[in-house]
Design a protein around this motif. Structure first.
Motif, short mmCIF file in Angstrom:
data_model
loop_
_atom_site.label_atom_id
_atom_site.label_comp_id
_atom_site.label_asym_id
_atom_site.label_seq_id
_atom_site.Cartn_x
_atom_site.Cartn_y
_atom_site.Cartn_z
N VAL A 564 1.07 -0.87 -0.34
CA VAL A 564 -0.24 -0.28 0.41
C VAL A 564 0.85 1.34 -0.24
N LEU A 579 -7.81 2.13 5.51
CA LEU A 579 -6.90 2.05 4.14
C LEU A 579 -7.27 0.53 3.78
N ILE A 580 -6.78 -0.50 4.91
CA ILE A 580 -6.67 -1.87 5.07
C ILE A 580 -7.99 -2.07 5.78
N LYS A 582 -10.87 -0.73 5.10
CA LYS A 582 -11.83 -0.43 4.56
C LYS A 582 -12.10 -1.70 3.34
N SER A 583 -11.33 -1.84 2.79
CA SER A 583 -10.54 -2.57 1.95
C SER A 583 -11.00 -4.86 2.70
N ARG A 585 -12.28 -8.72 3.38
CA ARG A 585 -13.55 -8.90 3.25
C ARG A 585 -14.42 -9.74 4.71
N ASP A 602 -7.84 -7.82 1.60
CA ASP A 602 -7.78 -8.35 0.11
C ASP A 602 -6.66 -7.11 -0.37
N LYS A 605 -7.78 -5.52 -3.86
CA LYS A 605 -8.40 -3.98 -3.30
C LYS A 605 -8.38 -3.14 -2.78
N ALA A 606 -6.72 -3.76 -1.92
CA ALA A 606 -6.13 -2.72 -0.81
C ALA A 606 -5.22 -1.71 -1.82
N GLN A 608 -5.44 -1.25 -4.91
CA GLN A 608 -6.50 -0.29 -5.58
C GLN A 608 -7.29 0.98 -4.82
N LEU A 609 -7.19 1.21 -3.39
CA LEU A 609 -8.06 1.79 -2.93
C LEU A 609 -6.30 2.86 -2.40
N GLU A 612 -6.16 4.73 -5.84
CA GLU A 612 -7.31 5.49 -5.67
C GLU A 612 -7.56 7.50 -5.16
#
Length: 665
Positions: A564, A579-580, A582-583, A585, A602, A605-606, A608-609, A612
């Motif tokens: 990350v 962030l971890i 929020k991402s 599962r 995940d 997803k992490a 990707q966030l 972003e």
């Protein structure tokens, strides 16, 4: 006695089952909502023993698989024209487990072959000779052969035979599997199946964490809520630093045999007073705290071939992409590393595989500096225990943790780590018994912080809330370090430290079915969960082993934090944590729960966030205090970023001075 270690506990399982006293799972009384079953003490113990047996069995398979590949490599070298004796000797030089190697031609007596090593296997020479003869027979028929394991304790062996592709010759050998004893011994401690600690090196007391009342630790379940500390030592922080005369008076009155100091924090040792008496003595000195000196224990389509490049070149290579169906060619990946696909690691690699300037500190038992699957991945570290720059692992725990994070990927060898390019900074704070003091752990955290670690893994813990350790945690946190810690292996809701500190990201363990690992601690302080059951990774002496524990779950999250931060270097530690979370599962009760926190991590997803968020974050200038008074002002870590730090050890006292001043003012 050593030889019966594993089988003693396996027999215990059978005895429990035969007597019909296998306990049913019981939920915690204070659980407000349904969740995973939290096992009773007897069920927990038997489950852990079964898991030790499983880890040993899997380690046996890892050893056999890697040895088969090593044999094939040697035969290929010999067939290419390299002298057989040189090939065998070189293999033995780098792989101590290769007890005996014999290159033999088909139809030729085994004793006529080119030999390196000795057939002697202690009292098991007869079995070794029998299996060697059988291996020779099978190899002459063009068949691969592996014997059952034989021996006991540290002296466990198996025989392997591998025919060459040409069928004209082959390789027969005796492999020493002392790694099975090491894993058994390690996991009995790591999963708290042995009363902790049982080595004579530490003169310790066991107490109930809340009351500090004496507690006898005779059984694994007794470790829940138990803290351990040095019998004749005390950690003291004064409100006002004692002058030379006062310090001399203290040393005389308690008959101090040694004194250590970090900033305003002192560790006094005496042979005439026990810890409780020492704490009582210091009440008259107007201290911030006088606490026991606690012990901590371990709590595990464009690919590049790193083996064909220098470590630096491989680590710095960040260009290029990997395909959506990419599978690492690491020999043990597909069969044994269930953990990486479960958390979408390969998909994450398509977005980011790490960056060499995002350094990961592994504060642990050290790391095997010569392991071939970690070459080029390790930075020069530090050994707090011996006070030198050689953090060589003499336990295995730290090497396993480092492999989960950064074992070389796609190098046709062993296992794959979660990051390709992030460097590991090994810091040895636990000794050869797997235990270490508050002082050494605190030193290790500060050293890693001062030497550039952006993420620190802490696969260790105790149930004692130590102000001394917390100071070091706050120091690292205020320097914008992301701190990841294992929750513990006692299947208890009692908070363990350092995982339960608010500045630390706490990790629970799951199995391959995304269920709570039977041993994993739980509670409202858990942030996320990660794989922690039978995790295959690197192990000392060029070996690989399967270990279980929240110690193995934690480095998965540490590696993710490194990925990350590699994706967006401007993220602050608190933003990395969020962030971890929020991402993750959600795999338990809806929302955050006590067993999995926000869920299992995940990777894709992490990342990707993090991608972003790149446009939403920017670096802030490093703060430079103009005076000690300004430095002592408490600042939230989310408002700070890491700044260049002075060298070790000259400024360590000043740095500890600054973090302790915050609590004095």
């Amino acid at each position: 006695m050593e030889g019966l270690l594993l089988w003693r506990y396996i027999t215990t399982i059978a005895l429990i089952l035969c007597l019909g006293i296998f306990a049913f799972p019981a939920r915690p009384k204070d659980s407000a909502k349904p969740g995973p079953e939290v096992f009773s003490a007897k069920h927990e113990t038997s489950s852990k023993l079964t898991l030790v047996e499983q880890d040993v069995k899997l380690t046996d398979e890892l050893c056999r698989s890697q040895c088969s590949l090593d044999y094939a490599k040697m035969l290929a070298q010999i067939d290419s024209g390299m002298p057989a004796q040189a090939v065998l000797s070189d293999m033995q030089k780098h792989h101590e487990k290769m007890h005996l190697l014999i290159w033999t031609k088909r139809g030729e007596p085994l004793e006529k072959g080119v030999t390196s090593g000795d057939v002697a296997a202690g009292s098991y020479k007869k079995e070794a000779s029998k299996y060697l003869a059988e291996a020779k027979k099978q190899v002459d028929q063009g068949k691969h052969y592996q014997s059952p394991k034989f021996g006991a304790g540290k002296d466990v062996y198996f025989v392997q035979g591998t025919p060459a592709v040409t069928g004209k010759d082959g390789l027969v050998g005796l492999i020493h599997q002392d790694v099975l004893y090491q894993v058994t011994d390690h996991q009995m401690k790591n999963l708290r199946l042995e009363p902790y600690p049982n080595e004579n090196r530490w003169k310790i007391e066991s107490v109930h964490t809340d009351t500090l009342q004496d507690k006898v630790v005779d059984h694994p379940e007794d470790n829940q809520g138990t803290s351990h500390y040095h019998q004749n030592e005390v950690v003291v922080r004064f409100k006002t630093d004692p002058n030379a005369a006062q310090l001399k008076q203290i040393q005389a009155e308690i008959k101090a045999t040694s004194l250590q100091k970090l900033g305003y924090t002192y560790v006094f040792r005496t042979s005439s007073m026990e810890a409780k008496a020492l704490m009582a003595y210091f009440k008259k000195w107007d201290v911030v705290y006088a606490e026991p000196h606690y012990l901590y224990l371990t709590n595990d389509e464009r690919a590049r071939n790193h083996e064909e490049k220098s470590g630096a070149a491989a680590a710095d290579e960040t260009e290029g992409e990997i395909s959506s169906n990419f599978t690492p060619n690491d020999n043990l990946y597909s069969r044994y590393q269930w953990n990486l696909p479960l958390i979408e690691t390969v998909q994450g690699w398509q977005l980011n595989r790490g960056a060499s300037d995002v350094i990961v500190g592994v504060v642990d038992t050290g790391v095997d500096l010569q392991h071939p699957d970690l070459q080029g991945q390790l930075l020069p570290g530090y050994n707090v225990v011996s006070g030198n720059s050689d953090p060589q692992d003499d336990v295995g725990h730290g090497t396993h943790v480092a492999g989960v994070i950064a074992a070389l990927v796609n190098n046709n060898r062993g296992v794959a780590g979660m990051t390709w390019y992030n460097k590991v900074l090994p810091v040895k704070v636990l000794d050869e018994t797997g235990a270490g003091s508050t002082y050494s752990v605190a030193q290790g955290i500060i050293w890693a912080t001062d030497h550039g670690a952006k993420v620190i893994n802490l696969s260790l813990g105790n149930y004692a809330d130590s102000g001394f350790l917390h100071d070091a945690i706050k120091y690292a946190f205020d320097k914008d370090v992301a701190l990841i810690a294992a929750s513990g292996n006692d299947n208890t809701e009692r908070p363990g430290y350092p995982a339960a500190y608010s500045e630390v990201f706490a990790v629970a363990a799951t199995d391959s079915e995304n269920m709570k690992a039977t041993f994993s601690n739980y509670g409202d302080y858990i942030d996320v969960a990660a794989p922690g059951v039978s995790i295959a990774s690197t192990y000392p002496n060029n070996q690989y082993a399967a270990l279980s524990g929240t110690s193995m779950a934690s480095p998965h999250v540490t590696a993710l934090a490194a990925l990350v931060r590699s994706t967006n270097p401007n993220l602050k530690n608190t933003e990395v944590y969020e962030l971890i979370r929020k991402s993750a599962r959600d795999i338990g009760d809806e929302g955050k729960d006590n067993y999995f926190g926000y869920g299992v991590i995940d990777v894709v997803k992490a990342i990707q966030l993090a991608e972003e968020s790149v446009g939403n974050t920017q670096s802030a200038p490093a703060e430079t205090p103009t005076s000690e008074e300004e430095s002592s002002t408490t600042t939230n870590a989310s408002d700070r970023v890491s700044a260049p730090l002075p060298s070790w050890p000259q400024t360590l006292a000043r740095q500890l001075y600054l973090i302790t001043r915050r609590h004095l003012d």
